[in-house]
Design a protein around this motif. Structure first.
Motif, PDB file in Angstrom:
ATOM      1  N   UNK A 138      -1.750  11.855  -2.935  1.00  0.00           N
ATOM      2  CA  UNK A 138      -0.554  11.126  -2.495  1.00  0.00           C
ATOM      3  C   UNK A 138       0.261  10.714  -3.715  1.00  0.00           C
ATOM      4  N   UNK A 139       1.566  10.985  -3.680  1.00  0.00           N
ATOM      5  CA  UNK A 139       2.449  10.603  -4.775  1.00  0.00           C
ATOM      6  C   UNK A 139       2.624   9.083  -4.801  1.00  0.00           C
ATOM      7  N   UNK A 140       2.691   8.521  -6.004  1.00  0.00           N
ATOM      8  CA  UNK A 140       2.882   7.079  -6.148  1.00  0.00           C
ATOM      9  C   UNK A 140       3.545   6.780  -7.490  1.00  0.00           C
ATOM     10  N   UNK A 141       4.351   5.716  -7.530  1.00  0.00           N
ATOM     11  CA  UNK A 141       4.973   5.314  -8.792  1.00  0.00           C
ATOM     12  C   UNK A 141       3.934   4.802  -9.788  1.00  0.00           C
ATOM     13  N   UNK A 142       2.730   4.511  -9.257  1.00  0.00           N
ATOM     14  CA  UNK A 142       1.659   4.050 -10.135  1.00  0.00           C
ATOM     15  C   UNK A 142       1.024   5.188 -10.921  1.00  0.00           C
ATOM     16  N   UNK A 143       1.364   6.437 -10.560  1.00  0.00           N
ATOM     17  CA  UNK A 143       0.776   7.590 -11.260  1.00  0.00           C
ATOM     18  C   UNK A 143       1.119   7.569 -12.746  1.00  0.00           C
ATOM     19  N   UNK A 144       2.298   7.066 -13.095  1.00  0.00           N
ATOM     20  CA  UNK A 144       2.718   7.055 -14.510  1.00  0.00           C
ATOM     21  C   UNK A 144       1.881   6.093 -15.346  1.00  0.00           C
ATOM     22  N   UNK A 145       1.186   5.174 -14.655  1.00  0.00           N
ATOM     23  CA  UNK A 145       0.294   4.238 -15.350  1.00  0.00           C
ATOM     24  C   UNK A 145      -1.182   4.584 -15.123  1.00  0.00           C
ATOM     25  N   UNK A 146      -1.423   5.766 -14.538  1.00  0.00           N
ATOM     26  CA  UNK A 146      -2.787   6.202 -14.203  1.00  0.00           C
ATOM     27  C   UNK A 146      -3.492   5.228 -13.266  1.00  0.00           C
ATOM     28  N   UNK A 147      -2.711   4.582 -12.411  1.00  0.00           N
ATOM     29  CA  UNK A 147      -3.270   3.645 -11.450  1.00  0.00           C
ATOM     30  C   UNK A 147      -3.047   4.108 -10.010  1.00  0.00           C
ATOM     31  N   UNK A 148      -2.511   5.304  -9.854  1.00  0.00           N
ATOM     32  CA  UNK A 148      -2.199   5.812  -8.517  1.00  0.00           C
ATOM     33  C   UNK A 148      -3.436   6.256  -7.758  1.00  0.00           C
ATOM     34  N   UNK A 187       3.099   7.275  11.798  1.00  0.00           N
ATOM     35  CA  UNK A 187       1.895   8.104  11.905  1.00  0.00           C
ATOM     36  C   UNK A 187       0.690   7.383  11.302  1.00  0.00           C
ATOM     37  N   UNK A 188       0.886   6.768  10.142  1.00  0.00           N
ATOM     38  CA  UNK A 188      -0.206   6.044   9.494  1.00  0.00           C
ATOM     39  C   UNK A 188      -0.668   4.872  10.342  1.00  0.00           C
ATOM     40  N   UNK A 189       0.269   4.119  10.881  1.00  0.00           N
ATOM     41  CA  UNK A 189      -0.084   2.960  11.714  1.00  0.00           C
ATOM     42  C   UNK A 189      -0.841   3.382  12.967  1.00  0.00           C
ATOM     43  N   UNK A 190      -0.423   4.491  13.572  1.00  0.00           N
ATOM     44  CA  UNK A 190      -1.068   4.974  14.792  1.00  0.00           C
ATOM     45  C   UNK A 190      -2.533   5.310  14.546  1.00  0.00           C
ATOM     46  N   UNK A 191      -2.827   5.927  13.401  1.00  0.00           N
ATOM     47  CA  UNK A 191      -4.209   6.275  13.073  1.00  0.00           C
ATOM     48  C   UNK A 191      -5.013   5.034  12.699  1.00  0.00           C
ATOM     49  N   UNK A 192      -4.453   4.188  11.850  1.00  0.00           N
ATOM     50  CA  UNK A 192      -5.192   3.044  11.327  1.00  0.00           C
ATOM     51  C   UNK A 192      -5.584   2.043  12.414  1.00  0.00           C
ATOM     52  N   UNK A 193      -4.715   1.848  13.400  1.00  0.00           N
ATOM     53  CA  UNK A 193      -5.030   0.868  14.441  1.00  0.00           C
ATOM     54  C   UNK A 193      -6.149   1.338  15.366  1.00  0.00           C
ATOM     55  N   UNK A 194      -6.467   2.628  15.321  1.00  0.00           N
ATOM     56  CA  UNK A 194      -7.556   3.170  16.130  1.00  0.00           C
ATOM     57  C   UNK A 194      -8.875   3.229  15.366  1.00  0.00           C
ATOM     58  N   UNK A 195      -8.864   2.760  14.122  1.00  0.00           N
ATOM     59  CA  UNK A 195     -10.071   2.783  13.296  1.00  0.00           C
ATOM     60  C   UNK A 195     -10.648   1.379  13.152  1.00  0.00           C
ATOM     61  N   UNK A 196     -11.873   1.323  12.663  1.00  0.00           N
ATOM     62  CA  UNK A 196     -12.555   0.041  12.461  1.00  0.00           C
ATOM     63  C   UNK A 196     -13.099  -0.043  11.042  1.00  0.00           C
ATOM     64  N   UNK A 197     -13.149  -1.300  10.523  1.00  0.00           N
ATOM     65  CA  UNK A 197     -13.757  -1.544   9.223  1.00  0.00           C
ATOM     66  C   UNK A 197     -12.973  -1.028   8.042  1.00  0.00           C
ATOM     67  N   UNK A 198     -11.651  -0.910   8.172  1.00  0.00           N
ATOM     68  CA  UNK A 198     -10.843  -0.405   7.064  1.00  0.00           C
ATOM     69  C   UNK A 198     -10.721  -1.440   5.950  1.00  0.00           C
ATOM     70  N   UNK A 199     -10.745  -0.971   4.720  1.00  0.00           N
ATOM     71  CA  UNK A 199     -10.599  -1.836   3.553  1.00  0.00           C
ATOM     72  C   UNK A 199      -9.303  -1.454   2.842  1.00  0.00           C
ATOM     73  N   UNK A 200      -8.354  -2.382   2.819  1.00  0.00           N
ATOM     74  CA  UNK A 200      -7.042  -2.080   2.259  1.00  0.00           C
ATOM     75  C   UNK A 200      -7.032  -2.323   0.758  1.00  0.00           C
ATOM     76  N   UNK A 201      -6.397  -1.405   0.035  1.00  0.00           N
ATOM     77  CA  UNK A 201      -6.284  -1.494  -1.417  1.00  0.00           C
ATOM     78  C   UNK A 201      -5.181  -2.487  -1.771  1.00  0.00           C
ATOM     79  N   UNK A 202      -5.530  -3.517  -2.563  1.00  0.00           N
ATOM     80  CA  UNK A 202      -4.574  -4.578  -2.920  1.00  0.00           C
ATOM     81  C   UNK A 202      -3.959  -4.367  -4.304  1.00  0.00           C
ATOM     82  N   UNK A 203      -4.182  -3.203  -4.904  1.00  0.00           N
ATOM     83  CA  UNK A 203      -3.722  -2.986  -6.272  1.00  0.00           C
ATOM     84  C   UNK A 203      -2.224  -3.217  -6.423  1.00  0.00           C
ATOM     85  N   UNK A 204      -1.445  -2.634  -5.528  1.00  0.00           N
ATOM     86  CA  UNK A 204       0.020  -2.775  -5.617  1.00  0.00           C
ATOM     87  C   UNK A 204       0.433  -4.226  -5.471  1.00  0.00           C
TER      88      UNK A 204
END
Length: 329
Positions: A216-226, A286-303
């Motif tokens: 997945x592309x991210x602006x954090x890639x330039x800092x090697x944090x993507x 699309x992302x919200x539709x999938x995520x709400x049907x899953x359980x035990x997700x751990x969200x990345x707080x880096x950003x």
């Protein structure tokens, strides 16, 4: 003689009869059910499937014997469909396939009709199907089959397959692998990104080796944090004609994030190699539709943490600037 003994002897008799008719009995994933292709004067010598070598417009008749050795009456459906390729490289007949999908010209479901039967305990029934071949010449292999399942349950959890392979000249034909699309799915309450390759040819493939990466592309890639690059190395023992080749990326407890995803990879079968490179977009809906049907997700707080640090640094800078500026005046 008690009823239990009668049932026991009946079960032995019908099982013995099934083996006398044909050496092969397809073990159904339905309790107490056996499914046997009754191959009489086949076009080839195989006994585990029907193989038809026919001219355009020809009509053939096949017969399947189904036995119920359980204690319950069953309502079974015998449904024609085309073969598809599973994630673990097996040929399966559980999906409903229509003409036009993955370059498929001839859907097996258009050559014969599905049938429903009711089977009492300790009974067998022979079911006959008439198969009408396409009016035009078949240049390759139509890999059809009958999916037998209990209509009172999920067909994917209890079924048996009887393959029906149809060719015009019985000559081997290879396949060609290409990139089809990116899809999302929920499996066992976990999000999955699936890159679908495809074999658009009327030929079965064997030993297809796939190496695939998704990033997945991210602006954090330039800092090697993507986001890290996801890698899949998979071997598909068999690939059905005109079928998708699903490459699975299990996200485990990581939620799907919206954005652009770069897909790169290669597939190899024998001496042939195919390469892939394409960017796909996953929307927030699309992302919200999938995520709400899953359980035990751990969200990345880096950003979030980076933004908080940036805000704090900005506030500190403004405070020092204000102190410095007031000292000059």
């Amino acid at each position: 003689m008690s009823k239990k003994i009668i049932y026991f002897l009946s079960a032995i008799f019908f099982a013995f009869l099934g083996f006398m008719v044909n050496d092969l009995v397809v073990k159904a994933d339905i309790n107490g059910v056996t499914v046997t292709p009754l191959i009489e004067n086949g076009d080839t010598d195989v006994t585990d499937r029907f193989e038809i070598v026919g001219k355009p417009g020809a009509e053939r008749t096949v017969k399947i014997s189904i036995g119920n050795f359980g204690i319950n009456k069953l309502h079974l459906r015998i449904e024609p469909t085309n073969a598809t390729t599973s994630m673990d490289g097996k040929i399966v007949y559980t999906d409903k396939v229509l003409a036009g999908q993955y370059g498929l010209q001839y859907a097996f479901s258009s050559m014969t009709k599905a049938k429903n039967i009711v089977l009492k305990p300790n009974k067998t029934k022979d079911v006959t199907f008439k198969i009408k071949l396409p009016d035009s010449k078949i240049d390759g292999l139509i890999m059809g089959g009958f999916n037998v399942y209990d209509t009172s349950k999920d067909g994917a959890k209890g079924n048996a397959n009887v393959p029906v392979w149809i060719t015009g000249d019985n000559k081997a034909v290879g396949g060609i692998v290409s990139l089809h699309n990116l899809t999302l799915d929920v499996i066992d309450k976990k999000p999955h990104i699936i890159i679908n390759l495809q074999n658009k040819e009327l030929g079965q493939m064997k030993n297809v080796i796939v190496h695939m990466t998704v990033k997945r592309k991210s602006w954090l890639d330039r800092f090697n944090l993507g986001p890290k690059k996801m890698i899949a190395d998979t071997t598909y023992d068999k690939v059905a004609p005109n079928s998708k080749i699903p490459v699975d990326f299990d996200q485990n407890q990581t939620p799907i994030q919206a954005g652009e995803y770069v897909v790169k990879g290669a597939a190899r079968s024998g001496k042939a190699t195919w390469t892939f490179h394409k960017t796909y977009k996953i929307t927030q809906d699309q992302a919200n539709d999938i995520n709400k049907r899953c359980k035990g997700l751990i969200y990345n707080k880096t950003t979030t943490y980076i933004l908080i640090v940036c805000v704090l640094l900005s506030v500190i800078f403004l405070i020092f600037w204000a102190i410095w500026y007031s000292g000059r005046s």
